[in-house]
Design a protein around this motif. Sequence first.
Motif, short mmCIF file in Angstrom:
data_model
loop_
_atom_site.label_atom_id
_atom_site.label_comp_id
_atom_site.label_asym_id
_atom_site.label_seq_id
_atom_site.Cartn_x
_atom_site.Cartn_y
_atom_site.Cartn_z
N SER A 28 0.63 3.89 -3.29
CA SER A 28 0.01 5.37 -2.50
C SER A 28 0.78 5.87 -3.21
CB SER A 28 -0.36 5.35 -0.81
OG SER A 28 0.94 4.72 -0.35
N GLY A 56 -4.83 9.29 -2.73
CA GLY A 56 -4.02 9.11 -2.80
C GLY A 56 -3.08 9.62 -1.70
N TRP A 73 -4.77 7.07 1.17
CA TRP A 73 -4.16 5.57 0.97
C TRP A 73 -3.01 5.80 1.69
CZ3 TRP A 73 -6.05 5.52 -4.31
CH2 TRP A 73 -7.40 5.00 -4.49
N LEU A 74 -1.88 7.03 0.92
CA LEU A 74 -1.49 7.33 2.06
C LEU A 74 -1.28 6.80 3.72
CD1 LEU A 74 2.38 7.08 1.74
CD2 LEU A 74 1.98 9.72 1.02
N LEU A 105 0.55 -1.31 0.34
CA LEU A 105 -0.28 -0.10 0.19
C LEU A 105 0.86 1.58 -0.06
CD1 LEU A 105 -2.81 0.82 -0.20
CD2 LEU A 105 -2.64 0.65 2.58
#
Length: 365
Positions: A62, A181, A184-185, A58
């Motif tokens: 991301s 993004g 998600w990061l 992930l």
Amino acid sequence: MNLESLVNLAGEAAVLATGGLLIGMAFGGFAQVSKFCLRSAVIEFSKGLLGSKVAVWLLTFSAAVVSTQAVIGFGSLDVTGARQLAARGSLSGSLIGGVMFGAGMILARGCASRLLVLSATGNLRALLSGLVLTIVAQASLRGALSPAREMLSELWTVQGGPSRNLLSLVDGVPQFGLWLGVAWLACALWLARRARIGYLIEASAVGVGLAVGAGWLFTYSVSQVSFAPVQVKSISFTGPSADTLMGLINSPSLTLGFDTGLVPGVFAGSLLAALITREWKVQGFHDGPSMWRYLIGAALMGFGGMLAGGCAVGAGVTGGAIFALTAWMALAAMWIGAVITHLVVDGAVAGSVLAEPLVDQSSGR
């Protein structure tokens, strides 16, 4: 000396190959240190865990989304001409090919990129599997398997342009992809800290994703200063590996381009990282029957990757970073195919020829 001067001096082909080499080396080195591997993340996820493997994947995904969408937002990158968005796409190919690739990834104990990275560390299982994958991919693209690929691809298609761009659904929301993004990061960083994977692995996983963003930005920048047409693209392995191998076999010299530098660059970066960390070690198969697992998996990935329009990185991360519909469908299908195959092959039928005693190839051991 700026990029335009370099292109005028050396030509766009040489500049693209050099850039592909450098970006590939960064990708390979970071991938080896972080042990980036979709297969490992899928296996961990199938056990109901969100640990270090999922966190690494992930982080990479991301970081690729954030870096790519950031340069798009700043006006430094235009991906509307990329094949993942501009050309007619195959939804049936994404789904069928994605499932096949995911299944093959489990059987071969690594996706296309991971096999290339592991080959550089002395893993002969990965080297042989990668060669089989490449040959089958070439046969699927231009050889005996191409009619079957084309037939499956035509079952369900989508026109290029906005129809293939998921962000067109939220056209009135600027930088929506970037904010997704970033979210998600943040989630990936939380998972990484909870799993205590360490700052070096965190940074390396992010580095893999940044290499994808760098690929998009670099090829686009060259296309803007070149007189010859330049395809805007980033990191992928199924097609480029096949073209590189066939070029070495069929021609006394390779046609220079981004992909020409990418594949040897990833190998060189992985090799250098393995030597520095003292992880280089020759490894072979445990027994004869276990080879079937790897060979079948490699063949499934070779055909599935060409059918899906890319591998776990080419479609799943590179295509996912620009929110291509077919890439996201392929990525979802890869997860589904991989989870089912893992549960069946390494679970219900443990002890069969295909269910070789587990050796974590994703860690290079």
